[in-house]
Scaffold this motif. Structure first.
Motif: not given
Length: 314
Positions: A249, A264, A266-267, A287, A290, A301, A303, A305
């Motif tokens: 993100g 993000a 990951e999201d 992940t 990040s 982060s 994010s 997730t």
């Protein structure tokens, strides 16, 4: 890092594309908004880790004048370190000088960045919309002649902090002009994160009326009001298959102070995995990347997730 047992159960939707290409912008759009300058080798390792996570398009850097974006002043030093990562590595260029620098290093994909509004064109490029398009014309022509793929960015597609709401017809007409210059793809930017799903649909219908199919468009959402994923889903329902996102993100825009972080990656991948849509991205590896970068930046982060998976791993 391994994923938790509670992964989303894939439930495919026949009205959605089966595959989505994630256009990763973290190394460029993410890091350009950092207050400090990230070391070149850390940036290179970031890109290598993103490629290893399965991201096949990673925006590496920007060949702008160091005075304007000092965080990316090391473009010449960075690009040779990552040319062999096995992913597409688009780079931003503002003008012919930037194009010369990029081509000299072997860049095969470039991007130009325009605006749907006069206020942001002036703030970002110190030109009117017409003047900026005139500046891009030889850049795109020369890049295409050199065999490079060209992406256009269009900022402020949904709202502008100086001008307010932006008419969808104006956005589509300006985007059509970028295609007429020779751009292969156009990314529609919600620079300050004010879009909503209905607005997304209206804009994509306006592009269809201009003769631009959704398959040639990408979407680039910022999550200012928590709408980035819902806006992405709306775009997918209209046939868009390329989505910009930033690992962890990261990001914003140095010339639009109200711009917050990007969607993000990951999201996005979590949602797409749950919809049974193929991305080729390993969420656990991403992940971990990040989390590693957040350690270098000295903050967690944003994010959801990343936080959820990291919490379950701790």
């Amino acid at each position: 890092m391994t994923l938790p047992a509670g992964l989303p159960m894939p439930v495919p939707d026949p009205d959605l594309p089966r595959r989505v290409r994630v256009h990763e912008v973290g190394p460029r759009d993410g890091l350009q908004n950092e207050k400090g300058v990230v070391p070149t080798e850390v940036k290179a390792e970031f890109i290598r880790r993103l490629a290893a996570a399965g991201l096949d398009t990673i925006e590496a850097t920007s060949f702008v004048h160091p005075k304007w974006v000092p965080q990316l002043a090391d473009a010449e030093a960075l690009f040779p370190l990552v040319r062999d990562v096995g992913a597409r590595l688009p780079v931003l260029v503002p003008n012919e000088r930037g194009l010369d620098r990029a081509l000299a290093l072997g860049a095969r994909e470039i991007a130009v960045f325009g605006s749907a509004t006069e206020s942001f064109a002036k703030a970002n490029l110190n030109r009117t919309v017409d003047e900026s398009l005139a500046m891009f014309e030889p850049v795109v022509a020369r890049a295409k002649a050199a065999g490079a793929r060209v992406r256009g960015y269009l900022s402020m597609c949904f709202g502008d902090p100086w001008e307010g709401a932006v008419p969808v017809g104006r956005v589509a007409a300006t985007g059509r002009r970028l295609f007429d210059l020779g751009c292969d793809e156009l990314s529609l930017g919600d620079t300050i994160g004010v879009a909503t799903p209905g607005h997304v649909g209206a804009l994509l219908r306006a592009f269809d009326a201009e003769g631009v199919p959704a398959g040639r468009l990408a979407v680039h959402f910022h999550d200012t009001y928590g709408q980035a994923l819902s806006n992405t889903l709306a775009a997918l329902r209209h046939g868009v298959t390329t989505v910009d996102a930033s690992a962890g993100g990261l990001g914003g825009c140095p010339y639009a102070k109200s711009a917050t972080g990007n969607l993000a990656t990951e999201d996005l991948v979590w949602m797409l995995d749950g919809l049974g849509i193929t991305t080729g991205v390993d969420l656990g590896h991403l992940t971990a990347t990040s989390v590693w970068m957040a350690g270098h930046l000295g903050r967690p982060s944003p994010s959801r997730t990343v936080r959820a998976i990291s919490h379950q791993e701790s």
